[in-house]
Design a protein around this motif. Sequence first.
Motif, PDB file in Angstrom:
ATOM      1  N   GLY A 263     -24.928  -7.543  28.702  1.00 27.56           N
ATOM      2  CA  GLY A 263     -25.852  -7.234  27.966  1.00 27.56           C
ATOM      3  C   GLY A 263     -26.792  -8.352  27.639  1.00 27.56           C
ATOM      4  N   GLU A 264     -28.111  -7.876  27.815  1.00 30.37           N
ATOM      5  CA  GLU A 264     -29.184  -8.959  27.415  1.00 30.37           C
ATOM      6  C   GLU A 264     -29.121  -9.010  25.781  1.00 30.37           C
ATOM      7  OE1 GLU A 264     -33.881  -9.960  27.892  1.00 30.37           O
ATOM      8  OE2 GLU A 264     -33.405  -7.910  27.521  1.00 30.37           O
ATOM      9  N   ILE A 265     -28.905  -9.991  25.337  1.00 29.81           N
ATOM     10  CA  ILE A 265     -28.685 -10.124  23.682  1.00 29.81           C
ATOM     11  C   ILE A 265     -29.031 -11.539  22.884  1.00 29.81           C
ATOM     12  CG2 ILE A 265     -27.096  -9.781  21.788  1.00 29.81           C
ATOM     13  CD1 ILE A 265     -25.251  -8.150  23.690  1.00 29.81           C
ATOM     14  N   TYR A 266     -30.208 -11.560  22.554  1.00 31.51           N
ATOM     15  CA  TYR A 266     -30.654 -12.770  22.076  1.00 31.51           C
ATOM     16  C   TYR A 266     -30.268 -13.052  20.437  1.00 31.51           C
ATOM     17  CZ  TYR A 266     -33.440 -14.104  26.141  1.00 31.51           C
ATOM     18  OH  TYR A 266     -33.607 -14.397  27.448  1.00 31.51           O
ATOM     19  N   LEU A 267     -29.127 -13.212  20.368  1.00 31.58           N
ATOM     20  CA  LEU A 267     -28.514 -13.411  18.898  1.00 31.58           C
ATOM     21  C   LEU A 267     -27.946 -14.725  18.647  1.00 31.58           C
ATOM     22  CD1 LEU A 267     -27.440  -9.807  18.251  1.00 31.58           C
ATOM     23  CD2 LEU A 267     -29.294 -10.783  16.945  1.00 31.58           C
ATOM     24  N   PRO A 268     -27.735 -15.171  17.474  1.00 35.72           N
ATOM     25  CA  PRO A 268     -26.649 -16.215  17.370  1.00 35.72           C
ATOM     26  C   PRO A 268     -25.415 -15.862  17.509  1.00 35.72           C
ATOM     27  CG  PRO A 268     -28.179 -16.042  15.255  1.00 35.72           C
ATOM     28  CD  PRO A 268     -28.399 -14.659  16.204  1.00 35.72           C
ATOM     29  N   VAL A 269     -24.361 -17.002  18.016  1.00 34.79           N
ATOM     30  CA  VAL A 269     -23.191 -16.644  18.529  1.00 34.79           C
ATOM     31  C   VAL A 269     -22.303 -15.644  17.675  1.00 34.79           C
ATOM     32  CG1 VAL A 269     -20.911 -17.880  18.940  1.00 34.79           C
ATOM     33  CG2 VAL A 269     -23.179 -18.604  20.035  1.00 34.79           C
ATOM     34  N   PRO A 270     -22.316 -16.084  16.428  1.00 36.99           N
ATOM     35  CA  PRO A 270     -21.385 -15.130  15.555  1.00 36.99           C
ATOM     36  C   PRO A 270     -21.771 -13.623  15.784  1.00 36.99           C
ATOM     37  CG  PRO A 270     -21.933 -16.925  14.109  1.00 36.99           C
ATOM     38  CD  PRO A 270     -22.827 -16.880  15.437  1.00 36.99           C
ATOM     39  N   GLN A 271     -23.059 -13.124  15.895  1.00 35.35           N
ATOM     40  CA  GLN A 271     -23.245 -11.864  16.090  1.00 35.35           C
ATOM     41  C   GLN A 271     -23.270 -11.640  17.533  1.00 35.35           C
ATOM     42  OE1 GLN A 271     -26.988 -13.054  13.843  1.00 35.35           O
ATOM     43  NE2 GLN A 271     -27.287 -10.817  13.838  1.00 35.35           N
ATOM     44  N   LEU A 272     -23.341 -12.468  18.235  1.00 32.69           N
ATOM     45  CA  LEU A 272     -23.410 -12.226  19.997  1.00 32.69           C
ATOM     46  C   LEU A 272     -21.968 -11.712  20.360  1.00 32.69           C
ATOM     47  CD1 LEU A 272     -24.760 -12.445  22.695  1.00 32.69           C
ATOM     48  CD2 LEU A 272     -23.551 -14.965  22.850  1.00 32.69           C
ATOM     49  N   ALA A 283     -19.261  -4.815  25.880  1.00 30.07           N
ATOM     50  CA  ALA A 283     -19.827  -5.335  26.792  1.00 30.07           C
ATOM     51  C   ALA A 283     -18.961  -6.534  27.425  1.00 30.07           C
ATOM     52  CB  ALA A 283     -21.268  -5.907  26.846  1.00 30.07           C
ATOM     53  N   ASP A 284     -18.406  -6.203  28.874  1.00 30.06           N
ATOM     54  CA  ASP A 284     -17.889  -7.236  29.656  1.00 30.06           C
ATOM     55  C   ASP A 284     -18.326  -8.786  29.258  1.00 30.06           C
ATOM     56  OD1 ASP A 284     -16.161  -5.792  31.011  1.00 30.06           O
ATOM     57  OD2 ASP A 284     -17.893  -5.050  32.095  1.00 30.06           O
ATOM     58  N   MET A 285     -19.775  -8.940  29.361  1.00 28.78           N
ATOM     59  CA  MET A 285     -20.701 -10.261  28.890  1.00 28.78           C
ATOM     60  C   MET A 285     -21.554 -10.116  28.328  1.00 28.78           C
ATOM     61  SD  MET A 285     -19.894 -12.476  32.546  1.00 28.78           S
ATOM     62  CE  MET A 285     -20.430 -11.309  33.574  1.00 28.78           C
ATOM     63  N   PRO A 286     -21.715 -10.258  26.927  1.00 34.41           N
ATOM     64  CA  PRO A 286     -23.094 -10.245  26.377  1.00 34.41           C
ATOM     65  C   PRO A 286     -23.607 -11.605  26.878  1.00 34.41           C
ATOM     66  CG  PRO A 286     -21.080  -9.968  24.828  1.00 34.41           C
ATOM     67  CD  PRO A 286     -20.523 -10.223  25.944  1.00 34.41           C
ATOM     68  N   PHE A 287     -24.538 -11.586  27.265  1.00 33.11           N
ATOM     69  CA  PHE A 287     -25.366 -12.844  27.838  1.00 33.11           C
ATOM     70  C   PHE A 287     -25.340 -14.041  26.872  1.00 33.11           C
ATOM     71  CE2 PHE A 287     -27.859 -11.402  31.952  1.00 33.11           C
ATOM     72  CZ  PHE A 287     -26.768 -12.106  32.770  1.00 33.11           C
ATOM     73  N   ASN A 319     -19.600 -16.649  29.412  1.00 36.30           N
ATOM     74  CA  ASN A 319     -20.736 -16.629  30.469  1.00 36.30           C
ATOM     75  C   ASN A 319     -21.837 -17.624  30.057  1.00 36.30           C
ATOM     76  OD1 ASN A 319     -23.204 -15.011  29.818  1.00 36.30           O
ATOM     77  ND2 ASN A 319     -21.418 -14.218  28.638  1.00 36.30           N
ATOM     78  N   TRP A 320     -22.368 -18.212  31.021  1.00 31.27           N
ATOM     79  CA  TRP A 320     -23.413 -19.189  30.662  1.00 31.27           C
ATOM     80  C   TRP A 320     -24.899 -18.720  31.603  1.00 31.27           C
ATOM     81  CZ3 TRP A 320     -23.248 -22.672  26.650  1.00 31.27           C
ATOM     82  CH2 TRP A 320     -22.032 -22.940  26.331  1.00 31.27           C
ATOM     83  N   VAL A 321     -25.829 -19.092  31.137  1.00 32.02           N
ATOM     84  CA  VAL A 321     -27.315 -18.814  31.804  1.00 32.02           C
ATOM     85  C   VAL A 321     -28.037 -19.842  31.755  1.00 32.02           C
ATOM     86  CG1 VAL A 321     -29.196 -17.152  32.068  1.00 32.02           C
ATOM     87  CG2 VAL A 321     -27.041 -16.343  31.102  1.00 32.02           C
ATOM     88  N   LEU A 322     -28.553 -20.327  33.004  1.00 27.47           N
ATOM     89  CA  LEU A 322     -29.398 -21.411  32.939  1.00 27.47           C
ATOM     90  C   LEU A 322     -30.897 -21.126  33.134  1.00 27.47           C
ATOM     91  CD1 LEU A 322     -29.331 -24.569  32.886  1.00 27.47           C
ATOM     92  CD2 LEU A 322     -29.172 -24.488  35.324  1.00 27.47           C
ATOM     93  N   GLY A 323     -31.138 -19.969  33.722  1.00 28.24           N
ATOM     94  CA  GLY A 323     -32.788 -19.723  33.840  1.00 28.24           C
ATOM     95  C   GLY A 323     -32.642 -18.267  34.053  1.00 28.24           C
ATOM     96  N   ASN A 324     -33.677 -17.593  33.662  1.00 24.87           N
ATOM     97  CA  ASN A 324     -34.250 -16.173  33.958  1.00 24.87           C
ATOM     98  C   ASN A 324     -35.446 -15.996  34.026  1.00 24.87           C
ATOM     99  OD1 ASN A 324     -34.894 -15.766  31.108  1.00 24.87           O
ATOM    100  ND2 ASN A 324     -33.081 -14.719  30.666  1.00 24.87           N
ATOM    101  N   HIS A 325     -36.075 -14.669  33.988  1.00 26.80           N
ATOM    102  CA  HIS A 325     -37.525 -14.328  34.335  1.00 26.80           C
ATOM    103  C   HIS A 325     -38.102 -14.173  32.971  1.00 26.80           C
ATOM    104  CE1 HIS A 325     -35.368 -10.693  32.812  1.00 26.80           C
ATOM    105  NE2 HIS A 325     -36.355 -10.040  32.455  1.00 26.80           N
ATOM    106  N   ASP A 326     -37.580 -14.509  31.876  1.00 23.61           N
ATOM    107  CA  ASP A 326     -38.256 -14.632  30.971  1.00 23.61           C
ATOM    108  C   ASP A 326     -38.311 -16.005  29.932  1.00 23.61           C
ATOM    109  OD1 ASP A 326     -38.831 -11.918  30.501  1.00 23.61           O
ATOM    110  OD2 ASP A 326     -36.933 -11.420  29.454  1.00 23.61           O
ATOM    111  N   GLY A 351     -16.179 -20.102  32.377  1.00 24.85           N
ATOM    112  CA  GLY A 351     -17.001 -18.638  32.335  1.00 24.85           C
ATOM    113  C   GLY A 351     -17.956 -18.417  33.478  1.00 24.85           C
ATOM    114  N   THR A 352     -18.400 -17.254  33.515  1.00 23.65           N
ATOM    115  CA  THR A 352     -19.364 -16.720  34.582  1.00 23.65           C
ATOM    116  C   THR A 352     -20.671 -17.220  34.563  1.00 23.65           C
ATOM    117  OG1 THR A 352     -17.929 -14.742  35.021  1.00 23.65           O
ATOM    118  CG2 THR A 352     -20.064 -14.685  35.872  1.00 23.65           C
ATOM    119  N   PRO A 353     -21.201 -18.154  35.795  1.00 26.29           N
ATOM    120  CA  PRO A 353     -22.458 -18.529  35.640  1.00 26.29           C
ATOM    121  C   PRO A 353     -23.583 -17.511  36.202  1.00 26.29           C
ATOM    122  CG  PRO A 353     -21.009 -19.928  36.915  1.00 26.29           C
ATOM    123  CD  PRO A 353     -20.152 -18.594  36.771  1.00 26.29           C
ATOM    124  N   THR A 354     -24.683 -17.462  35.777  1.00 20.94           N
ATOM    125  CA  THR A 354     -25.669 -16.812  36.157  1.00 20.94           C
ATOM    126  C   THR A 354     -26.909 -17.727  36.776  1.00 20.94           C
ATOM    127  OG1 THR A 354     -25.196 -14.650  35.029  1.00 20.94           O
ATOM    128  CG2 THR A 354     -27.464 -14.955  36.010  1.00 20.94           C
TER     129      THR A 354
END
Length: 524
Positions: A263-272, A283-287, A319-326, A351-354
């Motif tokens: 899931g693409e979810i831009y929220l603070p960790v407690p909500q995420l 979701a298996d991995m809320p981004f 999971n962790w994300v270092l870069g994306n299209h936005d 965790g899973t890296p993207t």
Amino acid sequence: MSKLAWWQRGVIYQIYPRSFQDSNGDGIGDLRGIDARLDYLVSLGVDAVWISPIYPSPMADFGYDVADYCNIDPMFGTLTDFKQLVDHAHRLGLKVLLDFVPNHSSDRHPWFEESRSSRDNPKRDWYLWRDPAPDGGPPNNWLSRMGGSAWEWDEHTRQYYYHAFLREQPDLNWRNQQVRRAMNDVLRFWLDRGVDGFRVDVLWLLIKDAQFRDNPLNPAYGPGAPDHHRLLQTYTEDQPEVHEIVRSMRATLSEYGERVLIGEIYLPVPQLVKYYGTNGDGADMPFNFQLLSAAWNAGEIARMIRDYDSALPEHAWPNWVLGNHDNPRVASRVGTAQARVAAVLLLTLRGTPTLYYGDEIGMTDGAIGPDEIQDPAERRQPGIGQGRDPERTPMQWDSSLPNAAFTSGKPWLPIATTTSVRDQDSDASSVLSLYRRLLILRRNNAALVQGTIEHVAANGDVLTYERRYHDQRLFIALNMGVEEATVQTGAGVVLLSTLADRDGEVLVEGANRLAAGEALIASF
């Protein structure tokens, strides 16, 4: 590691299809281009490719305005091309993930064309229609994330429709059960064609307040911020009912075995973390996007790692994300030297890296002239830095060839820099070689895939932590500063350093040097 799902063991690589590889000279990347580069991804060492939208679209927002959820835009190829790509990827051991865009369609989607044809059309309630306010204006104060009101007047039916993004992207009404069934059928359409999972666009926005109440003013809003930040998104995001939808999507994917829902979810960790659901029904991995905007210092990132790890439900996989299209590219955010440190961070966290295409060769944001701007986010709100063109420039394959071998035509965006895969391929000191070494190390060390993360600490500019699995203990040290530092270690051996001449070095117990901008992984 065989007990883990493939998406827990693997590394995901995001492809922005317009910019990866053009096969027909029109200046826009396509499916055949991706297919032709799969061997490169295998040599890099990733496990799955996530492809941003390739559906038929008027391209008002480059594919995030979908006109047909069950086909391929001719710009990118055909369903046959897609099936060939999936089959080829599977033969090579790669998984294929698709972008799923359920919050909104194009205003040219047949569903919306029916919905706006009359107030009594059977699909009228598939979208969000409201009468004007008493003064004739929009029904409430909700704002578009692309600037201005989120309500668009339709003269034919004398009502407003809601669009969280462009007016060409009307939001679907996810309170309507027919919409939910239709969208689950879309998932099945692609699952039947072999896809291994989905990244779900703006998952946290799918449900809006049933009473359509005004959003409150944001007391922290300041000059230069995007227009929609004037309001708190109290009634337009993260509504409780959205979790019912996530459970439904998860259940649909479960019909097909081991498929991943991201899931693409831009929220603070407690909500995420609530989007993980209960015992695997979410979701298996809320981004986890924290690294995209993190202050690049050891103390802040140490806190972030600890807080995230402690907030995860027992059943959740990080999971962790270092870069994306936005978002701006990592090499532009932290600098080219620290981008190497960031690579080690991403590929050694639990965790899973993207990875985002091009980050593995240190691509930086492109320079986009005023007459070259493509992104509607920048066109509608110029000058506030919302434009996403710089991080979407074409992949640089061979700097000795025109357009870096991305296309034989004119690229849709200018080529960003002179570095390329070919330049770095045989250079042991290159960023590309570093990523390859990291990915091999990760694949061959269970501690980096399924081990715990412990002793996360910051000492000045140095971030340290350990990864442990049974009797295997790995120590990671990252110098985020511009000066040499010392780090306290046990006796061990350097498995990998961003300084290539340190690999295999024996560390004595006590203080050991760490060069400016150096990251190392040691085995104790």
